[in-house]
Design a protein around this motif. Structure first.
Motif, short mmCIF file in Angstrom:
data_model
loop_
_atom_site.label_atom_id
_atom_site.label_comp_id
_atom_site.label_asym_id
_atom_site.label_seq_id
_atom_site.Cartn_x
_atom_site.Cartn_y
_atom_site.Cartn_z
N LEU A 201 0.81 -1.22 0.00
CA LEU A 201 0.00 0.00 0.00
C LEU A 201 0.85 1.27 0.00
O LEU A 201 0.34 2.36 0.29
N LYS A 204 -0.21 5.03 -1.44
CA LYS A 204 -1.66 5.03 -1.62
C LYS A 204 -2.31 5.91 -0.54
O LYS A 204 -1.83 5.97 0.60
N ILE A 206 -5.26 5.84 1.75
CA ILE A 206 -6.07 4.71 2.22
C ILE A 206 -7.28 5.21 3.00
O ILE A 206 -7.15 5.93 4.00
N GLN A 238 -10.39 0.23 2.03
CA GLN A 238 -10.25 -1.02 2.78
C GLN A 238 -11.52 -1.27 3.59
O GLN A 238 -12.00 -0.36 4.28
#
Length: 383
Positions: A201, A204, A206, A238
């Motif tokens: 990740l 990124k 998130i 997520q």
């Protein structure tokens, strides 16, 4: 000042977590005799004091619904028996589960208090239950009797107090916020975060939902926002948790062909600080039918790590007030997902705005520290 010797108290919660442990330990600082009736104890940071005597009953069962309800009924019967026998001379401090457990104060003579942070039967509105339904009317009627009989009746915010006013005078209610699992900003930087490395990740932005994914949790909102942002390769959503709706959500993501959504199971207690640290933006969701009657604990955990949030909730919710008052989050209704998208695009590219909201979150978290447990006990003992 010595501990209270002429009064005994028992804390009751079928599924005890860090909040229950905090209550027990705060009472143990004041009372010589403190007991806990529970089915399980999940230690998250704070250990249960050795001065607290534990009596175990059956464990809470998360699913299926039939077994969950059965576990509630068995727990109520066991708690009732214990209050008639072993704890007949104890004051009772009821927390959370089983959800109908506080109604036992109508059947026992103990001085009985409760903390209300999920308001029943109002929660049933999520399932489509009407106020005219026999179960709703019966529970509501029992609430009025139970709440009026309570020695101390705590709730955690003003909006929840507004909701409880249907059942009991506002003067009877004691408003006292709860607290986060985390007591300091221990956020791990991405470069040193094993969770980031494990799931590739790096670089990124998130956006994270972490929590239960049951019938009453509208996590499809996360998928809908992800769809609006599917053409932005730098933003990842997520969904961390478990529950009966996970397969339906996974199918939804597959059908919409969303490469920016990932599903993960609940993380271990050891990994949880790292998974939470990975989030640049948290998502907290409340069904608008009942958003006045709840504040998910994840909102406090996000604050404590200085993580800005998106709240999807009604304008009559405690979360809406948090967003307005503290500017550590933005609150949108389910009809404002395009506005949520624009906010995400803005904050994901504006480091100054992110830092300001992050600092606001950390400052706000100071209102939700562990010493709030001590404040509950102080208010409990106040003449």
């Amino acid at each position: 000042m010595g501990k209270i010797k002429d009064r005994k108290i028992v804390v009751v919660n079928q599924a005890s977590n860090y909040l229950t442990v905090g209550f027990c330990n705060a009472f143990a600082d004041k009372f010589e005799s403190v007991s806990l009736v529970t089915g399980s104890i999940h230690i998250q940071g704070e250990e249960l004091s050795k001065n607290v005597t534990v009596t175990y009953i059956n464990k809470w069962v998360e699913r299926p619904a039939r077994k969950k309800f059965t576990s509630y009924v068995i727990a109520c019967l066991k708690i009732y028996w214990l209050l008639l026998t072993k704890y007949r001379k104890h004051e009772v401090f009821f927390v959370s589960i089983p959800p109908m457990g506080y109604l036992l104060n109508l059947l026992v003579s103990n001085r009985f208090s409760m903390v209300v942070w999920d308001v029943y039967p109002d929660v049933f509105k999520i399932t489509g239950m009407k106020e005219t339904h026999w179960m709703y009317k019966t529970w509501a009627s029992l609430n009025k009797k139970s709440f009026n009989k309570a020695f101390r009746l705590f709730t955690i915010g003003n909006k929840m107090a507004d909701l409880l006013e249907v059942y009991v005078s506002r003067k009877k209610l004691i408003i006292q916020p709860i607290w986060s699992i985390f007591q300091a900003n221990e956020r791990v930087v991405k470069e040193e975060n094993p969770f980031i490395k494990e799931h590739n990740l790096q670089n990124k932005f998130i956006i994270q939902y972490s929590g239960n994914i049951g019938l009453t949790h509208k996590v499809e909102v996360v998928v809908e926002i992800a769809e609006l942002l599917k053409d932005n390769p730098n933003i990842v959503f997520q969904i961390i948790g478990r529950g009966p709706r996970v397969p339906a959500l996974q199918k939804m993501v597959e059908e919409k062909n969303l490469p920016n959504c990932m599903f993960l199971p609940f993380q271990s207690d050891e990994m949880f600080p790292f998974s939470l640290s990975a989030a640049d933006l948290g998502i907290v969701i409340l069904d608008e039918l009942t958003s006045k009657g709840s504040v998910p604990s994840k909102s406090y955990n996000l604050m404590s790590y200085g993580i800005p949030s998106i709240y999807i909730a009604g304008e009559d919710s405690e979360l809406h007030d948090y967003a307005q008052n503290f500017n550590a989050a933005k609150c949108f209704t389910e009809r404002e997902l395009n506005k949520a998208k624009e906010f995400i695009l803005q904050i994901s590219t504006n480091e100054q705005q992110w830092n300001e909201m992050s600092n606001n979150a950390m400052n706000t978290s100071k209102l939700f520290r562990r010493d709030n447990a001590d404040k509950f006990v102080e208010l409990y003992l106040k003449e």
